[in-house]
Design a protein around this motif. Sequence first.
Motif, short mmCIF file in Angstrom:
data_model
loop_
_atom_site.label_atom_id
_atom_site.label_comp_id
_atom_site.label_asym_id
_atom_site.label_seq_id
_atom_site.Cartn_x
_atom_site.Cartn_y
_atom_site.Cartn_z
N ARG A 29 27.18 49.37 56.90
CA ARG A 29 25.64 49.24 56.36
C ARG A 29 25.52 48.56 54.98
O ARG A 29 24.77 47.67 55.00
N VAL A 30 26.13 49.16 54.20
CA VAL A 30 26.41 48.47 52.78
C VAL A 30 26.93 47.41 52.45
O VAL A 30 26.30 46.23 52.07
N LEU A 31 27.97 46.98 53.67
CA LEU A 31 28.64 45.60 53.34
C LEU A 31 27.57 44.49 53.94
O LEU A 31 27.38 43.29 53.58
N SER A 32 26.74 45.03 55.20
CA SER A 32 26.17 43.94 55.84
C SER A 32 25.02 43.77 54.91
O SER A 32 24.40 42.56 54.65
N ALA A 44 30.51 40.65 48.36
CA ALA A 44 29.95 41.72 49.14
C ALA A 44 31.00 42.69 49.38
O ALA A 44 30.68 44.14 49.03
N GLU A 45 32.19 42.47 49.68
CA GLU A 45 33.15 43.48 49.71
C GLU A 45 33.52 44.27 48.38
O GLU A 45 33.69 45.56 48.29
N THR A 51 30.05 49.97 45.05
CA THR A 51 29.05 51.16 45.27
C THR A 51 29.40 52.43 45.64
O THR A 51 28.82 53.38 45.09
N PHE A 52 30.60 52.51 46.39
CA PHE A 52 31.19 53.82 46.49
C PHE A 52 31.67 54.44 45.46
O PHE A 52 31.68 55.82 45.04
N THR A 75 20.34 51.72 47.34
CA THR A 75 19.76 51.74 46.12
C THR A 75 20.75 51.31 45.12
O THR A 75 20.79 50.38 44.43
N ILE A 76 22.16 52.14 45.13
CA ILE A 76 23.07 51.78 44.27
C ILE A 76 23.60 50.33 44.63
O ILE A 76 23.94 49.65 43.64
N ALA A 77 23.90 49.92 45.75
CA ALA A 77 24.23 48.58 46.18
C ALA A 77 23.21 47.61 45.54
O ALA A 77 23.77 46.55 44.96
#
Length: 181
Positions: A29-32, A44-45, A51-52, A75-77
């Motif tokens: 979901r974050v990557l998308s 993005a990767e 992010t993590f 939100t972090i992303a």
Amino acid sequence: MTVTPALIEAAKAGDSAAWTELYRLYQGRVLSFLTRRTGNRALAEDLTQDTFVRAMAGIGGYQFTGTDMGAWIITIARNLMLDHDKRRSTRRESAFETVADTDAGIRVEDLVMAIVEADRVFAALSALNDHQRTAVTLRYWGGLSSKEIATRIGLRVGAVKTLTYRARVNLRRTLAEEPSP
């Protein structure tokens, strides 16, 4: 497996299995989200990994409220992406350098125009208030329904629909006021 208070507490305690599960649940979901927002899969990767890492560092302050933890991670992303954009704009990188690296049979002029248009949209998004920006981002870039967004951000479905509608009206107005390239 779903996110439970026990899973979050295990992650707070540094349990690698808990982090593996959180990563498995939210990485796609974050990557998308970041791929759609940046238009650059490699960036993005990188931002997804960051992010993590940031989530691991900040998990101690996270309080489980019964809503989906994904909103916190997205939100972090988003904040990392905005930080990256700020750093990039102060370094005065050229869009043409990016085009030269990614040209794969696409007309360079079309790619440059797409980048300029994306910048206009992201600038217009920054003019929205936080609730509107979150709702429209989760809806159109996160691919979530109004009900899923309501669950994530703790609002009623009707409120989410109203936020999304007002965000679209504001975006349309802002984009109409700005001259096209």
